[in-house]
Design a protein around this motif. Structure first.
Motif, short mmCIF file in Angstrom:
data_model
loop_
_atom_site.label_atom_id
_atom_site.label_comp_id
_atom_site.label_asym_id
_atom_site.label_seq_id
_atom_site.Cartn_x
_atom_site.Cartn_y
_atom_site.Cartn_z
N THR A 61 0.85 -1.19 0.00
CA THR A 61 0.00 0.00 0.00
C THR A 61 0.89 1.25 0.00
N PRO A 62 0.34 2.44 -0.26
CA PRO A 62 1.15 3.67 -0.16
C PRO A 62 1.83 3.83 1.19
N ARG A 63 1.13 3.45 2.25
CA ARG A 63 1.72 3.53 3.59
C ARG A 63 2.92 2.60 3.71
N ALA A 64 2.82 1.41 3.14
CA ALA A 64 3.92 0.46 3.18
C ALA A 64 5.13 0.99 2.42
N LEU A 65 4.88 1.61 1.27
CA LEU A 65 5.97 2.19 0.49
C LEU A 65 6.66 3.31 1.26
N GLU A 66 5.84 4.07 1.99
CA GLU A 66 6.38 5.16 2.79
C GLU A 66 7.26 4.63 3.93
N LEU A 67 6.86 3.51 4.50
CA LEU A 67 7.57 2.96 5.65
C LEU A 67 8.80 2.15 5.28
N ARG A 68 8.87 1.63 4.05
CA ARG A 68 9.87 0.62 3.70
C ARG A 68 11.30 1.09 4.00
N GLU A 69 11.67 2.26 3.51
CA GLU A 69 13.05 2.72 3.72
C GLU A 69 13.30 3.06 5.18
N ARG A 70 12.32 3.69 5.84
CA ARG A 70 12.51 4.06 7.24
C ARG A 70 12.68 2.82 8.11
N VAL A 71 11.87 1.81 7.87
CA VAL A 71 11.96 0.58 8.67
C VAL A 71 13.29 -0.11 8.43
N SER A 72 13.73 -0.14 7.17
CA SER A 72 15.00 -0.78 6.84
C SER A 72 16.15 -0.11 7.59
N HIS A 73 16.15 1.23 7.62
CA HIS A 73 17.22 1.95 8.32
C HIS A 73 17.15 1.71 9.83
#
Length: 295
Positions: A61-73
């Motif tokens: 979802t758009p929310r998942a795309l928004e979170l992906r890089e932040r969560v990875s870091h």
């Protein structure tokens, strides 16, 4: 207020990276049903479905795309915190670092840096890429390990930086140019034909601001995005270039350089890196090598 289960960050990172419950379960050595339950908890915690079915697969979802890089870091930083400190042996290090620099920096410092690296860490390779703009995306995405340049208001504030050296602006002309002899005044300097060097394609720069304060303007005949091409043209024309002194020391061989007849602020040249590399022993060693070579 209920404290969130931080273990879910690892699950979310793997799910967003794999885009599949089955593959994520395999990565974390869980059963598909356990991973499905974890996804349900994540959906409840975030208030978003995160991954939704599309055909035979799942899409974020758009929310998942928004979170992906932040969560990875976040996960990488947490792993770095919990990892035992390493005692680095550069002589055994096998790694390739990518450095993003201007042509002037490479011309001036690359040879000394390569010699230093070869002596201390023969298994390390440096890959230099051209710095055409100040976009910090390559550092954020890990495509570049270290960058050099001037920190200003347009620099990503999340990056870490350290000043390497101070530089000064000077004028450069070909040998035999009228400005290669006699006293150079502000009016005489402004009366010539000039090259503007701007990676951003601007129509004026700090030199024009300094001249304007004196009631003067200059004739900018052409512009370039880098020092090397501009100084090549200076060799074969009557044009004047204004460049950083130390940054272009080797590029100016055979040319006539002179102090500017008006005040200009010094340039602070820094190295920049992404915060996730701050604690990496090999990266710390590389930064120290660069600092000492530039010092």
């Amino acid at each position: 207020m209920t404290t969130p289960d931080l273990n879910l960050l690892i699950t979310l990172d793997v799910l967003l990276r794999e885009g599949s419950v089955a593959r994520a379960a395999k990565c974390l050595r869980l059963s598909p049903s356990a991973m499905s339950r974890a996804l349900a908890r994540l959906r409840e915690t975030t208030g978003d479905p995160l991954l939704v079915r599309a055909g035979r697969g799942l899409v974020p979802t758009p929310r998942a795309l928004e979170l992906r890089e932040r969560v990875s870091h976040l996960v990488q930083d947490a792993e770095a915190v919990l990892r035992p400190a390493e005692v680095l042996d550069p002589g055994r290090l096998q790694r390739t670092f990518t450095l993003r620099n201007t042509d002037g920096f490479v011309e001036t410092f690359a040879a000394a840096l390569l010699a230093r690296i070869a002596e201390e860490a023969p298994g390390v390779r440096l890959r230099f890429v051209q710095k055409a703009d100040k976009d910090s995306t390559p550092l954020r995405e890990g495509r570049v390990d270290l960058e050099t340049g001037v920190v200003d208001d347009s620099t990503d504030p999340t990056l870490h930086s350290r000043i390497l050296f101070q530089d000064q602006w000077i004028g450069v002309v070909r040998e035999g140019h009228p400005l290669s002899t006699g006293k150079i005044t502000s009016r005489r300097f402004a009366g010539g034909e000039h090259i503007l060097i701007s990676r951003r394609g601007r129509s004026s720069g700090p030199v024009d601001e300094a001249l304007l304060a004196l009631g003067l303007t200059r004739d900018i005949v052409t512009s370039f995005g880098g020092f090397s091409a501009a100084l090549t043209l200076v060799r074969e024309s009557e044009l004047i270039a204004t460049v950083p002194q130390r940054h272009t020391s080797k590029l100016r061989t055979g040319l006539h350089s002179f102090a500017l007849p008006f005040a200009m602020p010094d340039i602070s040249v820094s190295m920049l890196w992404h915060p996730r590399m701050g604690a990496d022993p090999a990266h710390r060693w590389l930064r120290e090598c660069v600092r000492q070579v530039c010092a």
